[in-house]
Design a protein around this motif. Structure first.
Motif: not given
Ligand code: WQD
Length: 339
Positions: A221-243
């Motif tokens: 019942d959140y204020d989003t397209s389908d009512g569920t929460c929105i997150r920024d899901f990032i691949h752990v390997v991409d995140l590792a490369k940022a380090h």
């Protein structure tokens, strides 16, 4: 360059060790194995073909940490080691403040004493709380964190900022992660949650593998397209490369009091249901889930504006949420068959 990776046997730490090696760095791992195991070191060895130095050390143990710094000459530190369960932090706040902040200060003192010039800190988007505007930039005002865990990240950033500006001789970067998901494509390392997973994706993969009866989606019942929460899901390997990019940026700085903060996210937000649908599609599995009540403390929607990390570090998310969900599933199948 020899890099100390604290919490290097953990989820993000282990993937970062692999990427450091690929980029020509020399990782040294310390971990107290509170939330990991030596099997992760085997996985890293199978991927890289190398046995990196490992020390079973708790970062709160000043004596052990100093002995290590006397033995190994580090050019940089990436500090992952911390307790990270949001719910647990609400129940045991002092454990979180003590463990996460004392360990940080032990390492910062050691870095200054032993003249280690570069420090990368694992921070989190939780420092934004529920932002008034999305996507969030690094200038989006921080808000009181929703949990003691999130607060240790905000306080940790402030400690590092003040320490760098006090002419410690150590340059630093804080990376604010969004939602790391997935696993290495080899399925030799991945996420190993202790007990019942609190995070979405490991709960999904364990449910799909039959280890959990059903996933509960916390609120529709959140204020989003389908009512569920929105997150920024990032691949752990991409995140590792940022380090790796962060270390390279630090190494290039001539100002010894350099400190900066970067959002590390894909720049795209997806809802929980969109993630579930993608998981089912890419893996050809049907997920058992029901819609339940909201979870206390959840942020309704957040995702990164990633221009700064793109422009300054030339880091870009290369993998998609679909890639991450396939890798997460392959990893789950691997560990489930091994059990
Ligand atoms: C994501 C979404 C839940 C489980 C936490 C930390 C954050 C960062 C990432 C370290 C939410 C929903 C979840 C479930 C669900 N960690 N969900 N059913 O809370 O966004 O962030 O992990 O840096 O600091 O706070 O991640 O995976 O727990 O939840 O519906 O069984 O999935 O409501 O909307 P979160 P999460």
């Amino acid at each position: 360059m020899k890099i100390l990776v604290t919490g290097g046997a953990g989820f993000i730490g282990s993937h970062t060790v692999v990427e450091l090696d690929k980029a020509g760095f020399e990782p040294v791992i310390i971990d107290n194995l509170y939330n990991s195991n030596r099997g992760v070191l085997e996985g890293i060895k199978k991927i890289t073909g190398k046995d990196f130095p490992f020390y079973e050390i708790d970062c709160n143990d000043t004596q052990k940490v100093r002995e290590l710094f006397e033995k190994e000459k580090f050019d940089g530190i990436i500090h992952f080691a911390a307790y990270k369960a949001v719910g647990e932090s609400v129940e045991k706040p002092l454990n979180y403040y003590e463990n996460n902040l004392i360990s940080l200060m032990v390492l910062l003192r050691a870095a200054q004493e032993f003249k280690v010039p570069n420090f990368v800190f694992s921070s989190s988007c939780t420092v934004y709380g529920q932002p008034d505007e999305i996507p969030v930039t690094e200038n989006t005002p921080r808000k009181p964190a929703n949990s003691p865990y999130g607060n240790t990240k905000a306080i940790g950033e402030d400690i590092i900022r003040d320490y760098v500006h006090a002419k410690s001789g150590v340059k630093a970067i804080s990376l604010r992660y969004f939602n790391p998901i997935g696993a290495h494509e080899s399925a030799l390392i991945g996420e190993l949650p202790n007990g019942v997973p609190s995070n979405l994706v490991p709960f999904i993969t364990q449910t799909a593998a039959g280890l959990r009866k059903s996933l509960t989606v916390f609120g529709s019942d959140y204020d989003t397209s389908d009512g569920t929460c929105i997150r920024d899901f990032i691949h752990v390997v991409d995140l590792a490369k940022a380090h790796v990019k962060a270390l390279e940026l630090l190494d290039a700085q001539t100002e010894t009091d350099f400190y900066d903060v970067f959002n590390v996210g894909t720049g795209e937000g997806y809802t929980v249901l969109e993630l579930i649908n993608t998981f089912e599609e890419v893996n050809g599995v049907k997920l058992n889930y029901t819609i339940g009540p909201r979870r206390e403390g959840d942020v309704e929607k957040i995702y990164a504006q990633s221009d700064k990390v793109n422009n300054v570090m030339k880091w870009y998310a290369e993998k998609t949420m679909a890639n991450a969900l396939r890798d997460a599933w392959n990893w789950q199948l691997k560990i489930t068959t091994q059990q």
